[in-house]
Design an enzyme around this catalytic site. Structure first.
Site: not given
Ligand SMILES: [Zn+2]
Length: 249
Positions: A100, A137, A139
């Site tokens: 991220h 993952d 996300h």
């Protein structure tokens, strides 16, 4: 197979779930004695700059303790990538995670984009051309996706909701003929049935590891490495990582 690890990854550097006490130890317990461990060094500021803006680097630097462990996580990804280039599979048992983290901002327990920094370093040294990142993952790795846009890095995350479809999507992607010099994996384990995502079984991680190994052997001289992203249920995290590595090795 080598595990890239440093005792500093155990440090609780923040109050988020990725930084929680006992998380790395839960994985360590499963892997110790099974694999060879190697220690990474810190990523240099020059390495960070290949992916991040000076503004972003300075904003992380304000917290000295966090900056050190974040540089060590990026250094761990670099080390894992270098081992892969020597033809041996590797896993970066690192934190904080990185997918991220975008060039000039970050969120979701991430600070620097470890996997992108590692690939940028190899590319800067003319060791690789294109690369493929598989991110499994739970996300979306918005940071990695932002960084890879318009570059020779291809970011791939399966979208299927079910478990079989998810694994099949990976299999299908790997069947496509594409040129890449290294296969990198953002290995987050928060999709597990006993973690936040409630989707994949422990055996699915073993299957995915095997698919990565086969794809790398077919397409890029076996060069493959993975780095830890998410995964928050300490009761199952270790055995999921172990299953994935059994497939990947
Ligand atoms: Zn996640």
């Amino acid at each position: 197979m080598k595990i890239v690890y440093h005792a500093l990854y155990n440090e609780v550097y923040a109050s988020d779930p990725a930084a929680s006490a006992g998380r790395i130890e839960a994985i360590l317990r499963e892997l110790e004695g099974e694999y060879e461990f190697v220690e990474p060094g810190l990523a240099l500021e020059d390495d960070l700059r290949k992916v991040h803006t000076q503004f972003h680097i300075e904003s992380i630097k304000r917290d000295h303790r966090l900056y050190e462990v974040a540089c060590l996580a990026a250094g761990g990804a670099i080390k894992a990538a270098q081992i892969a280039m020597e033809g041996e599979a590797s896993f970066g048992l690192i934190r904080p995670p990185g997918h991220h983290a975008s060039p000039d901002h970050c969120w979701g327990f991430c600070f620097f984009n470890n996997i992108a920094i590692a690939l940028a370093k190899l590319r800067g040294e003319n060791l690789i051309e294109g690369s493929l990142i598989l991110d499994f993952d739970l996300h979306f790795g918005d940071g990695t996706s932002n960084i890879s846009a318009g570059s020779k890095i291809e970011y791939f995350q399966p979208q299927a909701q079910g478990r079989e479809g998810f694994v099949e999507e990976i299999e299908k992607r790997f069947q496509e003929e594409k040129d890449y010099s290294i296969l990198a994996v953002s290995a987050g384990f928060d999709r597990h049935i006993e973690d936040w995502g409630g989707q994949l079984t422990t055996d699915d991680y073993r299957t995915i590891g095997k698919l990565v190994k086969e794809a790398a052997e077919k397409s890029c001289k076996g060069r493959r490495f993975a780095v830890l992203e998410g995964g928050y249920n300490h009761d199952v995290l270790g055995r999921n990582v172990k299953a994935f590595l059994e497939g990947l090795d």
